[in-house]
Enzyme design. Structure first.
Site, PDB file in Angstrom:
ATOM      1  N   ASN A 142       0.843  -1.188   0.000  1.00  0.00           N
ATOM      2  CA  ASN A 142       0.000   0.000   0.000  1.00  0.00           C
ATOM      3  C   ASN A 142       0.878   1.237   0.000  1.00  0.00           C
ATOM      4  O   ASN A 142       1.984   1.198   0.523  1.00  0.00           O
ATOM      5  CB  ASN A 142      -0.854   0.040   1.273  1.00  0.00           C
ATOM      6  N   ASP A 201      -5.543  -5.331   2.263  1.00  0.00           N
ATOM      7  CA  ASP A 201      -6.779  -6.074   2.505  1.00  0.00           C
ATOM      8  C   ASP A 201      -6.695  -7.505   1.987  1.00  0.00           C
ATOM      9  O   ASP A 201      -7.425  -8.381   2.444  1.00  0.00           O
ATOM     10  CB  ASP A 201      -7.968  -5.350   1.854  1.00  0.00           C
ATOM     11  N   LYS A 215      11.352 -16.841  -7.890  1.00  0.00           N
ATOM     12  CA  LYS A 215      10.876 -15.804  -8.810  1.00  0.00           C
ATOM     13  C   LYS A 215      10.074 -16.424  -9.967  1.00  0.00           C
ATOM     14  O   LYS A 215      10.529 -17.382 -10.598  1.00  0.00           O
ATOM     15  CB  LYS A 215      12.114 -15.059  -9.350  1.00  0.00           C
ATOM     16  N   PRO A 217      -6.911 -10.855   7.601  1.00  0.00           N
ATOM     17  CA  PRO A 217      -7.727 -10.544   8.787  1.00  0.00           C
ATOM     18  C   PRO A 217      -7.753  -9.037   9.031  1.00  0.00           C
ATOM     19  O   PRO A 217      -6.785  -8.336   8.722  1.00  0.00           O
ATOM     20  CB  PRO A 217      -6.989 -11.257   9.920  1.00  0.00           C
ATOM     21  N   ASP A 218      -8.851  -8.552   9.573  1.00  0.00           N
ATOM     22  CA  ASP A 218      -8.935  -7.138   9.938  1.00  0.00           C
ATOM     23  C   ASP A 218      -8.417  -6.999  11.375  1.00  0.00           C
ATOM     24  O   ASP A 218      -9.087  -7.394  12.332  1.00  0.00           O
ATOM     25  CB  ASP A 218     -10.375  -6.632   9.817  1.00  0.00           C
ATOM     26  N   ILE A 219      -7.227  -6.465  11.502  1.00  0.00           N
ATOM     27  CA  ILE A 219      -6.544  -6.412  12.802  1.00  0.00           C
ATOM     28  C   ILE A 219      -7.303  -5.503  13.769  1.00  0.00           C
ATOM     29  O   ILE A 219      -7.544  -5.853  14.929  1.00  0.00           O
ATOM     30  CB  ILE A 219      -5.085  -5.919  12.611  1.00  0.00           C
ATOM     31  N   LYS A 239     -17.321   3.169   8.937  1.00  0.00           N
ATOM     32  CA  LYS A 239     -16.200   2.310   9.356  1.00  0.00           C
ATOM     33  C   LYS A 239     -16.112   2.230  10.880  1.00  0.00           C
ATOM     34  O   LYS A 239     -15.887   1.179  11.463  1.00  0.00           O
ATOM     35  CB  LYS A 239     -14.901   2.887   8.780  1.00  0.00           C
ATOM     36  N   LYS A 255     -16.588  -1.357  12.652  1.00  0.00           N
ATOM     37  CA  LYS A 255     -15.463  -1.973  13.355  1.00  0.00           C
ATOM     38  C   LYS A 255     -15.575  -1.803  14.866  1.00  0.00           C
ATOM     39  O   LYS A 255     -14.734  -2.287  15.623  1.00  0.00           O
ATOM     40  CB  LYS A 255     -14.140  -1.391  12.854  1.00  0.00           C
TER      41      LYS A 255
HETATM   42  N1  CTP Z   1      -7.097  -2.204   9.277  1.00  0.00           N
HETATM   43  C1  CTP Z   1      -6.632  -3.328   9.933  1.00  0.00           C
HETATM   44  N2  CTP Z   1      -6.540  -4.509   9.282  1.00  0.00           N
HETATM   45  C2  CTP Z   1      -6.927  -4.615   7.991  1.00  0.00           C
HETATM   46  C3  CTP Z   1      -7.410  -3.470   7.306  1.00  0.00           C
HETATM   47  C4  CTP Z   1      -7.477  -2.284   7.963  1.00  0.00           C
HETATM   48  O1  CTP Z   1      -6.272  -3.224  11.112  1.00  0.00           O
HETATM   49  N3  CTP Z   1      -6.834  -5.785   7.382  1.00  0.00           N
HETATM   50  C5  CTP Z   1      -7.228  -0.944  10.016  1.00  0.00           C
HETATM   51  C6  CTP Z   1      -6.302   0.170   9.567  1.00  0.00           C
HETATM   52  O2  CTP Z   1      -5.083   0.154  10.297  1.00  0.00           O
HETATM   53  C7  CTP Z   1      -7.126   1.399   9.881  1.00  0.00           C
HETATM   54  C8  CTP Z   1      -8.550   0.928   9.656  1.00  0.00           C
HETATM   55  O3  CTP Z   1      -8.520  -0.479   9.784  1.00  0.00           O
HETATM   56  O4  CTP Z   1      -7.031   1.765  11.246  1.00  0.00           O
HETATM   57  C9  CTP Z   1      -9.185   1.305   8.357  1.00  0.00           C
HETATM   58  O5  CTP Z   1      -8.392   0.945   7.284  1.00  0.00           O
HETATM   59  P1  CTP Z   1      -8.860   1.249   5.816  1.00  0.00           P
HETATM   60  O6  CTP Z   1      -7.869   0.655   4.862  1.00  0.00           O
HETATM   61  O7  CTP Z   1      -9.223   2.683   5.644  1.00  0.00           O
HETATM   62  O8  CTP Z   1     -10.227   0.453   5.762  1.00  0.00           O
HETATM   63  P2  CTP Z   1     -10.639  -0.964   5.327  1.00  0.00           P
HETATM   64  O9  CTP Z   1     -11.157  -1.675   6.513  1.00  0.00           O
HETATM   65  O10 CTP Z   1      -9.538  -1.638   4.581  1.00  0.00           O
HETATM   66  O11 CTP Z   1     -11.874  -0.641   4.380  1.00  0.00           O
HETATM   67  P3  CTP Z   1     -11.908  -0.136   2.840  1.00  0.00           P
HETATM   68  O12 CTP Z   1     -10.645  -0.655   2.215  1.00  0.00           O
HETATM   69  O13 CTP Z   1     -13.138  -0.757   2.344  1.00  0.00           O
HETATM   70  O14 CTP Z   1     -11.978   1.362   2.901  1.00  0.00           O
END
Ligand code: CTP
Length: 401
Positions: A210, A279, A289, A306-308, A338, A342
């Site tokens: 990213n 994501d 490679k 996973p969404d941390i 969001k 969350k």
């Molecule tokens: N975050 C996380 N783990 C993930 C994705 C996001 O902990 N796998 C956390 C980021 O550190 C941030 C928040 O979630 O604090 C929002 O991240 P963002 O990228 O804006 O949102 P997403 O949940 O990825 O949603 P989208 O991509 O649909 O905007």
């Protein structure tokens, strides 16, 4: 925007080759919103000129006890009266020895003896001078007298030797001084945070990442340390300088970041997810490679990470949880959605296109009490305001429990 009150310090420069770094230190302190008034010893003037320090600090530089610019010949008293601290950088072995014995034979040493504010010293000297029992005795004595010792670092020295004794870098000294002067709104509070991007391997040499420099996250880590917090920083790959005083766990992928957060979450009072976590990751990254085949398209299978942040917020006894939202449009609506989805107490929202890689940022803070906008400012200043807001919310949430 919350006003961060401007503090004034005396920067005392003594005669060592590291005096050249004092010029940069003036700049870095200025960036931390600290006004600098420079006092130099005669020996320091042999390494760097008062004119340079005057131009950089924007204030008169003093070198002499009998400077007629200060009334009643009271420079040794007047110069420290409205100051939050005296910072000596570089501090030579000789100057530290003078401090230990309370000698006052020039303006700077007299100023230190007559001060009514804290004293911080950043030693700079040759390795053997630093290791000498006399210097070590003096450093110990200064610490006993309540003087804060910053460093020294180890590494290459001007004399060609390598070892302990070189002055900390200007940025590290400025951070330490800013932390020393900051209000301690998070004193002893354990903050776990993520910062930077993640890197999801495709094969041995390629990956998906990213666009995140880590600047905002690192600035928040510094601001939290400045506010007295014990910071554990789980960081994706960045080229940022490590915040002095943080426990840093470097990681690459979202999975590694998640593991590190899981290991530390139980011991956190506050969690701040600043990282731009990928994501998706590649389903089965190749060990070697991938070779180019010109005729066929390459298809990568991506699976969700996973969404941390959501995991931390969903724990039975979660820490006070703060998330970031980087959006490219509909900032407030998407960020609030969001926050609710969350289940985090505070979301810091910014427009991705305005923040990525920039030194400035403009953010919106969304919590139960509503939305507030912070003015566009350098990330360091924005970080201090965010931390101040987190501290207020954290303490009021604690009271309600
Ligand atoms: N975050 C996380 N783990 C993930 C994705 C996001 O902990 N796998 C956390 C980021 O550190 C941030 C928040 O979630 O604090 C929002 O991240 P963002 O990228 O804006 O949102 P997403 O949940 O990825 O949603 P989208 O991509 O649909 O905007």
């Amino acid at each position: 925007m919350t006003d961060i009150s401007r503090k004034k310090v005396v920067l005392g420069v003594t005669g060592g080759v590291a005096a050249y770094k004092a010029a940069e230190l003036v700049r870095r302190l200025g960036e931390a919103n600290i006004e600098v008034h420079v006092v130099m010893t005669q020996a320091a003037c042999g390494f760097i000129t008062p004119a340079t320090m005057q131009a950089l600090s924007g204030n008169p530089v003093y070198t002499d006890m009998w400077d007629a610019r200060i009334a009643n010949s009271m420079a040794h008293i007047e110069l420290s009266r409205d100051k939050a601290a005296i910072v000596i950088a570089p501090a030579t072995a000789d100057f530290m020895a003078k401090l230990v014995h309370g000698l006052a034979d020039d303006l700077l040493s007299t100023l230190c003896l007559a001060r009514d504010c804290p004293l911080l010293v950043a030693p700079a000297m040759n390795r053997q001078m630093w290791e000498h029992p006399a210097t070590q005795r003096n450093v110990k004595k200064l610490a006993e007298d309540g003087v804060t010792i910053l460093g020294p670092a180890s590494g290459d020295q001007a004399c060609g030797e390598i070892g302990q004794g070189r002055m900390l870098e200007a940025q590290d000294i400025a951070d330490a001084v800013a932390a020393f002067l900051a209000p301690k709104s998070l004193s002893g509070v354990r903050v776990l945070m993520t910062a930077g991007p993640t890197f999801e391997a495709i094969d041995a040499v390629r990956g998906i990442t990213n666009r995140s420099s880590g600047k905002m996250g690192y600035a928040i880590a510094r601001a939290a340390i400045g506010a007295g917090a014990k910071v554990t920083l789980v960081s994706g790959p960045t080229s940022q300088q490590l915040p002095v005083g943080a426990t840093v766990t470097p990681v690459q992928s979202a999975a590694e970041m998640f593991d590190a957060v899981k290991r530390n979450a139980k011991n956190a009072d506050i969690f701040i997810g600043v990282a731009a976590v990928a994501d998706y990751r590649v389903d089965k990254p190749r060990e070697h490679k991938i070779k180019k085949t010109e005729k066929t398209a390459l298809t990568l299978k991506l699976v969700p990470n996973p969404d941390i942040l959501a995991w931390v917020a969903a724990q039975p006894k979660p820490p006070f949880t703060v998330g970031f939202a980087a959006e490219s449009q509909h900032l407030e609506t998407y960020a609030d959605e969001k926050r609710r989805r969350k289940k985090v107490q505070l979301i810091v929202a910014n427009l991705a296109q305005a923040a990525i890689g920039a030194d400035d940022n403009e953010v919106m803070l969304l919590d139960d009490s509503g939305t507030r906008k912070l003015m566009r400012a350098p990330k360091e200043m924005v970080a201090k305001d965010i931390v101040a807001h987190i501290a207020t919310l954290y303490h009021s949430a604690k009271k309600r429990r």
